[in-house]
Scaffold this motif. Structure first.
Motif, mmCIF file in Angstrom:
data_model
loop_
_atom_site.group_PDB
_atom_site.id
_atom_site.type_symbol
_atom_site.label_atom_id
_atom_site.label_comp_id
_atom_site.label_asym_id
_atom_site.label_seq_id
_atom_site.Cartn_x
_atom_site.Cartn_y
_atom_site.Cartn_z
ATOM 1 N N PHE A 312 72.029 36.334 76.256
ATOM 2 C CA PHE A 312 71.841 37.141 75.049
ATOM 3 C C PHE A 312 70.970 38.380 75.246
ATOM 4 C CE2 PHE A 312 72.612 32.809 73.326
ATOM 5 C CZ PHE A 312 73.750 33.091 72.590
ATOM 6 N N MET A 313 70.420 38.589 76.449
ATOM 7 C CA MET A 313 69.626 39.765 76.770
ATOM 8 C C MET A 313 68.334 39.858 75.961
ATOM 9 S SD MET A 313 72.640 42.567 77.489
ATOM 10 C CE MET A 313 71.508 43.853 78.009
ATOM 11 N N TRP A 314 67.779 38.708 75.564
ATOM 12 C CA TRP A 314 66.427 38.678 75.012
ATOM 13 C C TRP A 314 65.435 38.594 76.161
ATOM 14 C CZ3 TRP A 314 64.707 38.624 69.845
ATOM 15 C CH2 TRP A 314 65.729 38.642 68.885
ATOM 16 N N ARG A 315 64.259 39.157 75.961
ATOM 17 C CA ARG A 315 63.201 39.089 76.960
ATOM 18 C C ARG A 315 62.374 37.818 76.761
ATOM 19 N NH1 ARG A 315 60.505 45.129 77.469
ATOM 20 N NH2 ARG A 315 62.407 46.380 77.224
ATOM 21 N N PRO A 316 61.842 37.223 77.840
ATOM 22 C CA PRO A 316 61.027 36.003 77.716
ATOM 23 C C PRO A 316 59.554 36.331 77.508
ATOM 24 C CG PRO A 316 61.363 36.488 80.020
ATOM 25 C CD PRO A 316 62.091 37.574 79.261
ATOM 26 N N THR A 317 58.836 35.433 76.821
ATOM 27 C CA THR A 317 57.385 35.604 76.700
ATOM 28 C C THR A 317 56.623 34.861 77.785
ATOM 29 O OG1 THR A 317 57.179 33.715 75.187
ATOM 30 C CG2 THR A 317 57.516 35.900 74.199
ATOM 31 N N ASN A 318 57.280 33.982 78.531
ATOM 32 C CA ASN A 318 56.634 33.280 79.633
ATOM 33 C C ASN A 318 56.542 34.238 80.825
ATOM 34 O OD1 ASN A 318 56.094 31.644 81.941
ATOM 35 N ND2 ASN A 318 56.860 29.847 80.870
#
Length: 367
Positions: A312-318
């Protein structure tokens, strides 16, 4: 902004969360099941067929998350996930009240989460979650900005613009250029993208994000605009050339570019972000609360976040997760410097003033 949260550094979080926990411990309902201490250390345990009620998006999102995360989770923990995608969550929580939560765990965008959090003691604090979710220790600080949940994925707000209509967009005020007259796109007043655009406009044209009059005036000057309900509708308007510039979010807009449509994006210089944030209900029963900790931990794992980003091309917060190749090609990184200046708008302010803002915007939009 770029420090990593560590359970031994909980004092950096909002001091008020401790007061909320103390109020629960002093409650006359202390003998109720939810008053029992619950902890989780990251391991697998047998939930003996318990049902975990979650509020989460449906459609292709649900199909992917089930396949990549929750199907295996149900097997590993001997539990069943009752998945409800009939958004919104706010009326369900407030109808039942804090001590009979509609869901044990819910996924939110911040405006509705903030509205629900203001309405009562519904959720565990960030402090309580971090102490029981090992993978949260590797998340960037802005993942905890809500004070009531953990943001696990995010996207910057951007302008999506057609590259075959002249010079590229290079500034926030380009949206108001005369060349885009009648070809600007934004959203109805119930869409969170409009809420973020309003506060970014206030910050750009006024003294700060709270300067509502400056935002109202600027948005009046931007009319006429194409007003859409959802981002996928706006993508269609961009693809057909009915709008030349639109308020959007990074990953979805870049999906058009990857399909060969003459589209590019420009990230707003104030760098606000749209987030996916999960909460755990304070008054869920102990087994459900422990399962929610475990599911939150797996949601924050690099393995799931990497797969989700690829899809989905969301960025991770980890900080230990990777950026999907499609975003890496655009120069996106998951480093301290890359996330240092992200801005989470003051959603408490917006919720407190939402009725006035919505009424005025509806007048401006002619709705």
């Amino acid at each position: 902004m770029t420090r990593l949260i560590n359970p031994t550094r909980r004092a950096v979080l909002k001091g008020g969360v401790t007061l909320g926990a103390a109020a629960v411990l002093q409650s006359p309902f202390i003998n109720h099941a939810w008053a029992q201490d619950v902890s989780y250390d990251g391991g697998v345990f047998d939930a003996d067929g318990a049902v975990l009620n979650i509020g989460e998006w449906g459609g292709g999102w649900e199909e992917f998350v089930r396949g990549a995360l929750t199907d295996q989770f149900e097997q590993d923990f001997n539990c069943r996930i009752n998945w409800d995608s009939s958004f919104p969550w706010f009326p369900k929580f407030v109808t039942r009240g804090p001590q009979d939560p509609a869901y044990d765990m819910a996924n939110w965008n911040l405006p509705e989460l903030t509205q629900t959090n203001q309405a009562g003691d519904y959720f565990l604090s960030v402090e309580e979650i971090v102490a029981n979710v090992p993978n949260a220790a590797n998340c960037w600080d802005f993942a905890f900005a809500s004070g009531a949940g953990v943001t696990w994925a995010y996207m910057p707000y951007v302008y999506a613009f057609r590259t075959d209509r002249g010079d590229p967009v290079t500034g926030f005020r380009d949206f108001w250029q005369s060349r885009f007259a009648g070809k600007r796109g934004t959203y109805h007043t119930e869409n969170g993208l409009m809420h973020a655009f309003f506060m970014a406009t206030a910050q750009e044209f006024g003294d700060d994000q709270y300067d509502m009059e400056a935002a109202f005036q600027a948005l009046e000057e931007a009319m006429p605009m194409q007003i859409s309900e959802f981002t996928f509708n706006m993508l269609s308007l961009l693809e057909r050339g009915e709008v030349d510039i639109a308020v959007h979010i990074e990953g979805e807009a870049l999906s058009l570019k990857r399909r060969g449509v003459p589209i590019d994006v420009w990230q707003w210089n104030s760098r606000p972000i749209i987030t996916q944030t999960k909460t755990i209900s304070r008054y869920s029963d102990p087994m459900q609360k422990r399962l929610a900790f475990a599911l939150m931990n797996r949601t924050l794992s690099p393995e799931f976040l990497n797969a989700f980003g690829d899809e989905f091309m969301w960025r991770p917060t980890n900080s230990e997760a990777t950026i999907t190749a499609a975003l890496a090609e655009e120069g996106v990184q998951n480093t301290p410097d890359a996330v240092n200046d992200f801005w989470v708008p003051d959603w408490n302010f917006f919720v407190e003033n939402k009725l006035e803002i919505s009424d005025r915007l509806n007048e401006i939009f002619g709705l």
